[in-house]
Scaffold this active site. Structure first.
Site, PDB file in Angstrom:
ATOM      1  N   GLN A  33       0.858  -1.203   0.000  1.00 29.03           N
ATOM      2  CA  GLN A  33       0.000   0.000   0.000  1.00 29.03           C
ATOM      3  C   GLN A  33       0.886   1.243   0.000  1.00 29.03           C
ATOM      4  O   GLN A  33       2.083   1.165   0.311  1.00 29.03           O
ATOM      5  CB  GLN A  33      -0.927  -0.006   1.223  1.00 29.03           C
ATOM      6  CG  GLN A  33      -0.222  -0.325   2.513  1.00 29.03           C
ATOM      7  CD  GLN A  33      -1.098  -1.032   3.542  1.00 29.03           C
ATOM      8  OE1 GLN A  33      -2.348  -1.021   3.530  1.00 29.03           O
ATOM      9  NE2 GLN A  33      -0.434  -1.667   4.484  1.00 29.03           N
ATOM     10  N   ASP A  88      -0.325   0.319  13.580  1.00 28.37           N
ATOM     11  CA  ASP A  88       0.157   1.482  14.345  1.00 28.37           C
ATOM     12  C   ASP A  88       0.377   1.129  15.819  1.00 28.37           C
ATOM     13  O   ASP A  88       1.027   1.875  16.545  1.00 28.37           O
ATOM     14  CB  ASP A  88      -0.838   2.652  14.217  1.00 28.37           C
ATOM     15  CG  ASP A  88      -2.257   2.232  14.573  1.00 28.37           C
ATOM     16  OD1 ASP A  88      -3.076   2.076  13.647  1.00 28.37           O
ATOM     17  OD2 ASP A  88      -2.540   2.028  15.774  1.00 28.37           O
ATOM     18  N   GLU A 108      -0.155  -8.682  11.124  1.00 27.11           N
ATOM     19  CA  GLU A 108      -0.101  -7.455  10.320  1.00 27.11           C
ATOM     20  C   GLU A 108       0.600  -7.784   8.996  1.00 27.11           C
ATOM     21  O   GLU A 108       1.655  -8.416   8.994  1.00 27.11           O
ATOM     22  CB  GLU A 108       0.669  -6.382  11.109  1.00 27.11           C
ATOM     23  CG  GLU A 108       1.146  -5.181  10.298  1.00 27.11           C
ATOM     24  CD  GLU A 108       0.044  -4.433   9.576  1.00 27.11           C
ATOM     25  OE1 GLU A 108      -0.931  -4.015  10.235  1.00 27.11           O
ATOM     26  OE2 GLU A 108       0.167  -4.289   8.347  1.00 27.11           O
ATOM     27  N   ASP A 140      -0.844 -12.247   5.895  1.00 22.49           N
ATOM     28  CA  ASP A 140      -2.191 -11.813   5.527  1.00 22.49           C
ATOM     29  C   ASP A 140      -3.167 -12.407   6.547  1.00 22.49           C
ATOM     30  O   ASP A 140      -3.172 -13.630   6.758  1.00 22.49           O
ATOM     31  CB  ASP A 140      -2.505 -12.316   4.105  1.00 22.49           C
ATOM     32  CG  ASP A 140      -3.796 -11.716   3.567  1.00 22.49           C
ATOM     33  OD1 ASP A 140      -3.864 -11.458   2.349  1.00 22.49           O
ATOM     34  OD2 ASP A 140      -4.734 -11.496   4.363  1.00 22.49           O
ATOM     35  N   GLY A 141      -3.973 -11.562   7.137  1.00 16.13           N
ATOM     36  CA  GLY A 141      -4.871 -12.016   8.197  1.00 16.13           C
ATOM     37  C   GLY A 141      -5.821 -13.108   7.766  1.00 16.13           C
ATOM     38  O   GLY A 141      -6.153 -14.001   8.556  1.00 16.13           O
ATOM     39  N   ASP A 158      -8.535  -4.783  13.206  1.00 15.81           N
ATOM     40  CA  ASP A 158      -8.260  -3.349  13.071  1.00 15.81           C
ATOM     41  C   ASP A 158      -7.666  -3.124  11.690  1.00 15.81           C
ATOM     42  O   ASP A 158      -6.468  -2.883  11.533  1.00 15.81           O
ATOM     43  CB  ASP A 158      -7.275  -2.925  14.166  1.00 15.81           C
ATOM     44  CG  ASP A 158      -6.872  -1.463  14.039  1.00 15.81           C
ATOM     45  OD1 ASP A 158      -5.794  -1.098  14.552  1.00 15.81           O
ATOM     46  OD2 ASP A 158      -7.623  -0.693  13.401  1.00 15.81           O
ATOM     47  N   THR A 160      -7.681  -1.759   7.464  1.00 14.13           N
ATOM     48  CA  THR A 160      -8.014  -0.651   6.586  1.00 14.13           C
ATOM     49  C   THR A 160      -9.416  -0.899   6.034  1.00 14.13           C
ATOM     50  O   THR A 160     -10.063  -1.863   6.407  1.00 14.13           O
ATOM     51  CB  THR A 160      -6.997  -0.605   5.425  1.00 14.13           C
ATOM     52  OG1 THR A 160      -6.814  -1.946   4.938  1.00 14.13           O
ATOM     53  CG2 THR A 160      -5.652  -0.061   5.875  1.00 14.13           C
ATOM     54  N   ASP A 161      -9.863  -0.015   5.154  1.00 12.85           N
ATOM     55  CA  ASP A 161     -11.188  -0.203   4.545  1.00 12.85           C
ATOM     56  C   ASP A 161     -11.169  -1.365   3.552  1.00 12.85           C
ATOM     57  O   ASP A 161     -10.087  -1.851   3.189  1.00 12.85           O
ATOM     58  CB  ASP A 161     -11.607   1.117   3.857  1.00 12.85           C
ATOM     59  CG  ASP A 161     -12.054   2.150   4.881  1.00 12.85           C
ATOM     60  OD1 ASP A 161     -11.185   2.863   5.400  1.00 12.85           O
ATOM     61  OD2 ASP A 161     -13.253   2.183   5.198  1.00 12.85           O
ATOM     62  N   PRO A 165      -5.204  -4.381   0.269  1.00 15.83           N
ATOM     63  CA  PRO A 165      -4.974  -5.581   1.083  1.00 15.83           C
ATOM     64  C   PRO A 165      -6.072  -5.817   2.127  1.00 15.83           C
ATOM     65  O   PRO A 165      -6.279  -6.926   2.579  1.00 15.83           O
ATOM     66  CB  PRO A 165      -3.620  -5.304   1.745  1.00 15.83           C
ATOM     67  CG  PRO A 165      -3.411  -3.833   1.646  1.00 15.83           C
ATOM     68  CD  PRO A 165      -4.131  -3.376   0.418  1.00 15.83           C
TER      69      PRO A 165
HETATM   70  N1  SAM Z   1      -7.676   2.573  12.536  1.00 17.17           N
HETATM   71  C1  SAM Z   1      -7.576   2.378  11.112  1.00 17.17           C
HETATM   72  C2  SAM Z   1      -8.909   2.384  10.473  1.00 17.17           C
HETATM   73  O1  SAM Z   1      -9.904   2.208  11.183  1.00 17.17           O
HETATM   74  O2  SAM Z   1      -8.953   2.579   9.275  1.00 17.17           O
HETATM   75  C3  SAM Z   1      -6.831   1.118  10.817  1.00 17.17           C
HETATM   76  C4  SAM Z   1      -5.516   1.112  11.484  1.00 17.17           C
HETATM   77  S1  SAM Z   1      -4.284   0.044  10.974  1.00 17.17           S
HETATM   78  C5  SAM Z   1      -3.185   1.188  10.289  1.00 17.17           C
HETATM   79  C6  SAM Z   1      -4.872  -0.874   9.569  1.00 17.17           C
HETATM   80  C7  SAM Z   1      -3.846  -1.974   9.296  1.00 17.17           C
HETATM   81  O3  SAM Z   1      -4.420  -3.066   8.575  1.00 17.17           O
HETATM   82  C8  SAM Z   1      -2.636  -1.519   8.468  1.00 17.17           C
HETATM   83  O4  SAM Z   1      -1.479  -1.602   9.263  1.00 17.17           O
HETATM   84  C9  SAM Z   1      -2.590  -2.483   7.286  1.00 17.17           C
HETATM   85  O5  SAM Z   1      -1.285  -2.794   6.864  1.00 17.17           O
HETATM   86  C10 SAM Z   1      -3.315  -3.675   7.874  1.00 17.17           C
HETATM   87  N2  SAM Z   1      -3.858  -4.626   6.893  1.00 17.17           N
HETATM   88  C11 SAM Z   1      -4.526  -4.342   5.751  1.00 17.17           C
HETATM   89  N3  SAM Z   1      -4.862  -5.489   5.112  1.00 17.17           N
HETATM   90  C12 SAM Z   1      -4.401  -6.525   5.887  1.00 17.17           C
HETATM   91  C13 SAM Z   1      -4.449  -7.941   5.776  1.00 17.17           C
HETATM   92  N4  SAM Z   1      -5.054  -8.533   4.725  1.00 17.17           N
HETATM   93  N5  SAM Z   1      -3.883  -8.696   6.751  1.00 17.17           N
HETATM   94  C14 SAM Z   1      -3.285  -8.098   7.823  1.00 17.17           C
HETATM   95  N6  SAM Z   1      -3.182  -6.756   7.986  1.00 17.17           N
HETATM   96  C15 SAM Z   1      -3.753  -5.979   7.026  1.00 17.17           C
END
Ligand code: SAM
Length: 284
Positions: A33, A88, A108, A140-141, A158, A160-161, A165
């Site tokens: 990303q 974070d 993560e 990957d979660g 927690d 991303t939208d 990913p």
């Molecule tokens: N608080 C934020 C929100 O509500 O939008 C989200 C915070 S955190 C930064 C989101 C995390 O999800 C990121 O660190 C991103 O790398 C992670 N992420 C995204 N897709 C993922 C996946 N498939 N598996 C694991 N982590 C993932």
């Protein structure tokens, strides 16, 4: 308007919020990303991924307290916790404040998010990544929860939208994996967008969770930089007692936890499950 560069959030194609970037601290395409971290006079240090504001120094406590203490205090005795995403470190920090917790596994996908947030947003993780109870997995979660043989008491997504990913973390395959690694009396919560703007995400998540769990619902919180009104947190469990835990019990557990908060209170916890009619209509 300032002569400094602006960061225009691109979550919505026809409107959005704008941040004056007083200083760009870090910017990179991580391979997963686009990551940027910058300073803004109003919000302090801000982190965005793929054009979407993820967290700011000034309002992060709202989101991290509501995502963590609602499931943790509803459960009351969570020993094993799983975090999906959360790079974070804010959720990890808040989970580790609960003394009953024996281990927290955080999955993560992007190591650079962790590394750059430790460096530029140190108060988010506040040393949590060095806690011996923390087990950090870079994966990957969706794969982790479908291959995992461990069981957890509380699982917090927690992410991303549902784009890039993060998209897989809103699929039935992911929720099936959650079901596989959640203890029978456990609870799963997930960030599920700003309901006025992303109402379809409420409906979709509800439809995907309902076949898998006895109870699928939502609770809300108002995070200032997740613009457009209240955001919803998905809630899924087979333990119908968790959502009904009394205010008195929550007050007792919260007091005994010794945790100091700036947004979460037991009263806010109970109130957060009272959903506005348009959200109820979206899950009818
Ligand atoms: N608080 C934020 C929100 O509500 O939008 C989200 C915070 S955190 C930064 C989101 C995390 O999800 C990121 O660190 C991103 O790398 C992670 N992420 C995204 N897709 C993922 C996946 N498939 N598996 C694991 N982590 C993932």
């Amino acid at each position: 308007m300032s002569d400094k560069p602006n960061y225009l959030e691109t979550l919505y194609p026809t409107w959005g919020q704008n941040f004056v970037m007083d200083e760009v601290l870090f910017e990179v395409n991580t391979g997963h990303q686009h990551l940027v971290i910058f300073n803004n006079a109003q919000w302090g240090t801000v982190m965005a991924l793929d054009g979407v504001i993820q967290t700011t120094e000034k309002d992060e406590f709202v989101y991290h307290e509501m995502m963590t203490h609602v499931p943790m205090l509803a459960h009351g005795n969570a020993k094993k916790v799983l975090i999906i995403g959360g790079g974070d470190g804010g959720i990890l920090r808040e989970v580790l404040k609960h003394q009953n917790v024996e281990s927290v596994t955080q999955v993560e996908i992007d190591q650079q998010v962790i590394d750059m947030c430790v460096q530029y947003l140190p108060n988010h993780s506040a040393g949590a990544y060095d806690n011996p109870k923390a087990n950090i997995v870079i994966a990957d979660g969706v794969d982790f929860v479908n291959e995992c043989t461990e069981k957890f008491d509380v699982i917090i997504s927690d992410s991303t939208d549902p784009m890039g990913p993060g998209e897989v973390l809103f699929t039935s395959r992911f929720y099936q994996g959650i079901k596989n690694c959640l203890n029978d009396d456990g609870v799963f919560v997930a960030q599920n967008g700003v309901s006025f703007m992303q109402t379809d995400e409420v409906t979709t998540t509800y439809k995907r969770l309902s076949p898998l769990f006895t109870q699928a619902s939502f609770y809300s919180g108002a995070v200032p930089t997740y613009v457009g009104g209240i955001m919803t947190f998905a809630w899924a469990t087979d333990n119908l007692q968790l959502k009904e835990v009394s205010l008195e019990t929550l007050q007792q557990r919260f007091s005994q936890s010794g945790i100091k908060t700036r947004f979460y209170t037991p009263e806010v916890h109970k109130g957060a499950f009272a959903l506005p009619q348009y959200v109820l209509d979206a899950i009818a």
